[in-house]
Scaffold this motif. Structure first.
Motif, PDB file in Angstrom:
ATOM      1  N   UNK A   1       0.887  -1.203  -0.027  1.00 26.52           N
ATOM      2  CA  UNK A   1       0.004  -0.124  -0.141  1.00 26.52           C
ATOM      3  C   UNK A   1       1.173   1.176   0.001  1.00 26.52           C
ATOM      4  N   UNK A   2       0.917   2.133  -1.009  1.00 26.55           N
ATOM      5  CA  UNK A   2       1.722   3.197  -1.038  1.00 26.55           C
ATOM      6  C   UNK A   2       0.874   4.363  -0.981  1.00 26.55           C
ATOM      7  N   UNK A   3       1.595   5.396  -0.349  1.00 24.50           N
ATOM      8  CA  UNK A   3       0.677   6.854   0.112  1.00 24.50           C
ATOM      9  C   UNK A   3       1.658   7.728  -0.468  1.00 24.50           C
ATOM     10  N   UNK A   4       1.049   8.866  -0.897  1.00 21.68           N
ATOM     11  CA  UNK A   4       1.795   9.938  -1.248  1.00 21.68           C
ATOM     12  C   UNK A   4       0.923  11.166  -1.365  1.00 21.68           C
ATOM     13  N   UNK A   5       1.326  12.447  -0.914  1.00 21.28           N
ATOM     14  CA  UNK A   5       0.310  13.596  -1.253  1.00 21.28           C
ATOM     15  C   UNK A   5       0.728  14.147  -2.349  1.00 21.28           C
ATOM     16  N   UNK A   6       1.725  13.794  -3.261  1.00 22.50           N
ATOM     17  CA  UNK A   6       2.162  14.360  -4.446  1.00 22.50           C
ATOM     18  C   UNK A   6       1.709  13.822  -5.682  1.00 22.50           C
ATOM     19  N   UNK A   7       0.451  14.321  -6.300  1.00 21.19           N
ATOM     20  CA  UNK A   7       0.006  13.691  -7.412  1.00 21.19           C
ATOM     21  C   UNK A   7       0.826  13.314  -8.521  1.00 21.19           C
ATOM     22  N   UNK A   8       1.764  13.999  -8.777  1.00 25.59           N
ATOM     23  CA  UNK A   8       2.900  13.944  -9.791  1.00 25.59           C
ATOM     24  C   UNK A   8       3.760  12.653  -9.559  1.00 25.59           C
ATOM     25  N   UNK A   9       4.086  12.483  -8.259  1.00 25.48           N
ATOM     26  CA  UNK A   9       4.731  11.167  -8.013  1.00 25.48           C
ATOM     27  C   UNK A   9       3.971   9.958  -7.996  1.00 25.48           C
ATOM     28  N   UNK A  10       2.823  10.174  -7.492  1.00 23.33           N
ATOM     29  CA  UNK A  10       1.948   8.989  -7.842  1.00 23.33           C
ATOM     30  C   UNK A  10       1.745   8.491  -9.047  1.00 23.33           C
ATOM     31  N   UNK A  11       1.772   9.206  -9.954  1.00 25.09           N
ATOM     32  CA  UNK A  11       1.580   8.837 -11.344  1.00 25.09           C
ATOM     33  C   UNK A  11       2.868   8.177 -11.864  1.00 25.09           C
ATOM     34  N   UNK A  12       3.961   8.558 -11.674  1.00 31.24           N
ATOM     35  CA  UNK A  12       5.136   7.980 -11.854  1.00 31.24           C
ATOM     36  C   UNK A  12       5.218   6.776 -11.105  1.00 31.24           C
TER      37      UNK A  12
END
Length: 327
Positions: free
Chosen positions: A52-63
């Motif tokens: 389960x991966x979390x990130x607040x940065x949507x650009x990072x999530x797309x990568x």
């Protein structure tokens, strides 16, 4: 952009999490998934594990989605700040996890994108938001906070000796024009501090930029909530690993976890009741730095400090999982 960056201390992270993630049905949380470097390594090392991966940065999530897309239903990626982990787990129907990793601070992608405004070495808009969909920017902080408020964040979050001098200079200069880009702020900091202090320690704006970034993203407040929440989410035998990059983060992690590593009884009590036993065992002796070899191969490892802990018991009243573990 290089989306195959080298994550810090990958082998050490894998070794520390291995005893927990080799368990059948293991679930690991990468609370700061970023570009997916640690996540990819963990999924390769533990082919039965779910991530389960979390990130607040949507650009990072797309990568990360592109990088991890070949792993199918083993991966859930969530747009969330890491203190929202309990809500994410509840939504996904996950009662407990076996490992949690935090790789704190600003990511290489955020530093490399000029428009994000994290780097003091290039002129760019003063944004610094990890989640560009919400919240005030660094420019808002500089243009709206008074001298006392600016002094506080520069002193507390940047450990800046000349915080008040810089704050006064900001308030004076913004009267002629608001702050919008980083180069003007870098020049202001350089001019505001004594010449002798500019000769050592690298770019004198480094501490100011760190302080603004922490304020904009509420990093320490979020981390103060997130570390206990992550430990509470662990099953017995589960492990927590935290990579910090400055002393404020590391001290907060230590302070949040240390009470769980000692019995919750007076020191002179001869017998410790079962419900007062420690629930945490440290896996590291203090905060571990990277080796010289790793730093040579990956400059970002130069400031890293790693702490890791294992959950040794459930809190009183927690239910037992049918598989045999305490969840």
């Amino acid at each position: 952009m290089d989306v195959t960056h080298t994550p810090v201390l990958t082998e050490r992270v894998i070794d520390l999490l291995a005893p927990a993630l080799r368990r059948p049905g293991a679930v690991v949380v990468d609370a700061t998934v970023g570009l997916g470097g640690h996540s990819h390594a963990l999924l390769e090392a533990f082919p039965q594990a779910r991530l389960i991966g979390l990130d607040r940065d949507t650009t990072a999530l797309e990568h990360s989605r592109r990088r991890l897309c070949g792993l199918g239903d083993r991966v859930d990626l969530e747009h969330a700040v890491y203190d929202q982990l309990p809500d994410v787990l509840e939504r996904l129907g996950v009662p407990a996890v076996d490992g949690v990793l935090f790789d704190l601070g600003v990511s290489s992608m955020q530093l490399d994108l000029d428009e994000r405004g994290f780097a003091y070495s290039r002129d760019a808009p003063l944004d610094m938001r990890m989640d560009q969909e919400r919240g005030p920017t660094a420019a808002d902080v500089l243009n709206e906070y008074d001298v006392d408020a600016l002094t506080r964040i520069l002193r507390e979050y940047g450990e800046e000796r000349f915080a008040r001098r810089i704050a006064r200079a900001v308030v004076t200069q913004r009267q002629s024009a608001p702050f919008t880009t980083s180069a003007r702020l870098v020049d202001l900091v350089r001019d505001a501090i004594p010449a002798a202090a500019r000769r050592t320690g690298g770019n004198p704006a480094k501490r100011t930029f760190q302080a603004l970034r922490i304020e904009v993203n509420s990093e320490l407040e979020v981390l103060e909530r997130a570390v206990p929440a992550a430990f509470d989410a662990l099953a017995v035998g589960g492990r927590l690993v935290v990579l910090s990059y400055h002393s404020l983060e590391d001290r907060l992690v230590k302070r949040a976890l240390t009470p769980r590593s000692v019995p919750s009884v007076p020191p002179d009590m001869p017998v410790i009741p079962p419900d007062a036993q420690p629930t945490l065992r440290w896996l590291t002796r203090g905060a571990e730095p990277a080796s010289d070899t790793e730093i040579e191969q990956n400059a970002r490892a130069g400031s890293v400090r790693l702490r890791a802990a294992e959950r040794t018991a459930a809190e009183p009243g927690r239910a037992h999982n049918p598989t045999g573990g305490v969840r």
